[in-house]
Design an enzyme around this catalytic site. Structure first.
Site, PDB file in Angstrom:
ATOM      1  N   PRO A 238      90.249   3.173  68.950  1.00  0.00           N
ATOM      2  CA  PRO A 238      88.833   3.405  69.173  1.00  0.00           C
ATOM      3  C   PRO A 238      87.968   2.438  68.400  1.00  0.00           C
ATOM      4  CG  PRO A 238      89.880   5.220  67.968  1.00  0.00           C
ATOM      5  CD  PRO A 238      90.783   4.069  67.919  1.00  0.00           C
ATOM      6  N   GLU A 239      87.056   1.859  69.095  1.00  0.00           N
ATOM      7  CA  GLU A 239      86.052   1.010  68.465  1.00  0.00           C
ATOM      8  C   GLU A 239      84.731   1.780  68.498  1.00  0.00           C
ATOM      9  OE1 GLU A 239      86.226  -3.036  69.989  1.00  0.00           O
ATOM     10  OE2 GLU A 239      88.267  -2.713  70.698  1.00  0.00           O
TER      11      GLU A 239
END
Length: 276
Positions: free
Chosen positions: A2-3
């Site tokens: 996840p960014e």
DNA sequence: CGGCAAACCTGCGAGC
DNA sequence: TGCTCGCAGGTTTGCC
């Protein structure tokens, strides 16, 4: 995994379900993730309420009503999923479960365990080792071409690596760096310190644009990422270059198509014709 | 200090 | 079918 867009999507999905609700259970199913879990997790959380849910870089920050802050990072494969009722079985790699009054339950699962969950006091937050050196939030109005150029000015590293550096700008990861460089028309190997004035401005516009579009799509679901509701994100369908080696990039008919190289041990995808 | 490879850990898909 | 290898949205460490 996840960014910024994925973490922010999880935060937005979680907030309405948990803010203001009293915590009634908090259980760790193992002693550690990337770092040790708080030993007294249950004691610290049960009876408390979450008064605010923030995000900084790729961290989710749950502010509790006693001045403590629960810090959560999803690493590569972490998931935070909210259930209406406590699930009656423990999911594979479910490491932490927090139950709220009324039955709402949040499960943290992470098969690679690169994520972390820890606690600190609100007063220590700004100086905390996770946050003290972080760069600006890319979606803030204060993040401008001039600001980015300034932060790149002394960097003898490729722009790709500089943008992955969380002390330069906070929240970008491999996907959105590749995508932003593509949309800005900048080659990933270009020296960071050569990105200034007009180029830096273009890059900032591209970063904000790709992050905002990814947020609208609920993030990118490749392998592990789901929203707090369990739904998938769908920005992966809009990737111009990421994980598209050999494909034609959109709006470009160069024969070679999207190329893959390795920089600082990570895959970089780019179009050699559009990106200089 | 700056820059880069390797380590952390598990799972999955490709290729033999 | 079954194995091995390579690779994965991140961060930190340790080496030059």
């Amino acid at each position: 995994m996840p960014e910024l867009p994925e973490v922010e999507t999880v935060r937005r999905g979680l907030g309405p379900r948990v803010i203001g609700r009293r915590i009634v259970t908090a259980d760790a199913h193992r002693p550690d993730l990337r770092i040790p879990l708080p030993e007294n997790l249950s004691k610290r959380l049960v009876g408390r309420r979450i008064v605010r849910l923030d995000r900084r870089a790729k961290y989710i920050l749950a502010h509790l009503d006693d001045g403590a802050v629960l810090i959560i990072h999803l690493g590569m494969s972490g998931r935070l999923v909210v259930h209406d009722r406590p699930p009656n079985s423990v999911a594979p790699h479910e490491h932490v479960r927090i139950g709220f009054q009324g039955g709402v339950t949040v499960s943290y699962t992470d098969h690679r365990r690169f994520g972390l969950i820890t606690l600190c006091d609100e007063a220590e937050l700004a100086g905390h080792r996770f946050f003290a050196r972080l760069g600006p939030e890319p979606l803030d109005d204060a993040f401008t071409g001039a600001v980015l150029a300034e932060r790149l000015a002394d960097k003898a590293t490729p722009i790709k690596a500089a943008l992955l550096d969380q002390t330069v700008v906070a929240g970008l990861g491999n996907i959105y760096v590749c995508e932003a460089l593509y949309h800005a028309g900048l080659g990933p190997r270009r020296l960071a310190r050569t990105v200034k004035s007009e180029r830096a401005e273009r890059l900032v516009v591209a970063i904000k644009d790709v992050l905002e579009r990814a947020l609208e799509a609920g993030g990118s679901s490749l392998r592990d990422y789901v929203q707090a509701s369990g739904e998938l994100g769908y920005f992966q369908n809009a990737f111009a270059v990421y994980d598209r080696e050999g494909e034609a990039c959109p709006g470009c008919d160069c024969g070679t198509g999207v190329r893959r190289i390795v920089q600082s041990n990570r895959s970089t995808f780019y179009c050699a014709k559009r990106q200089r």
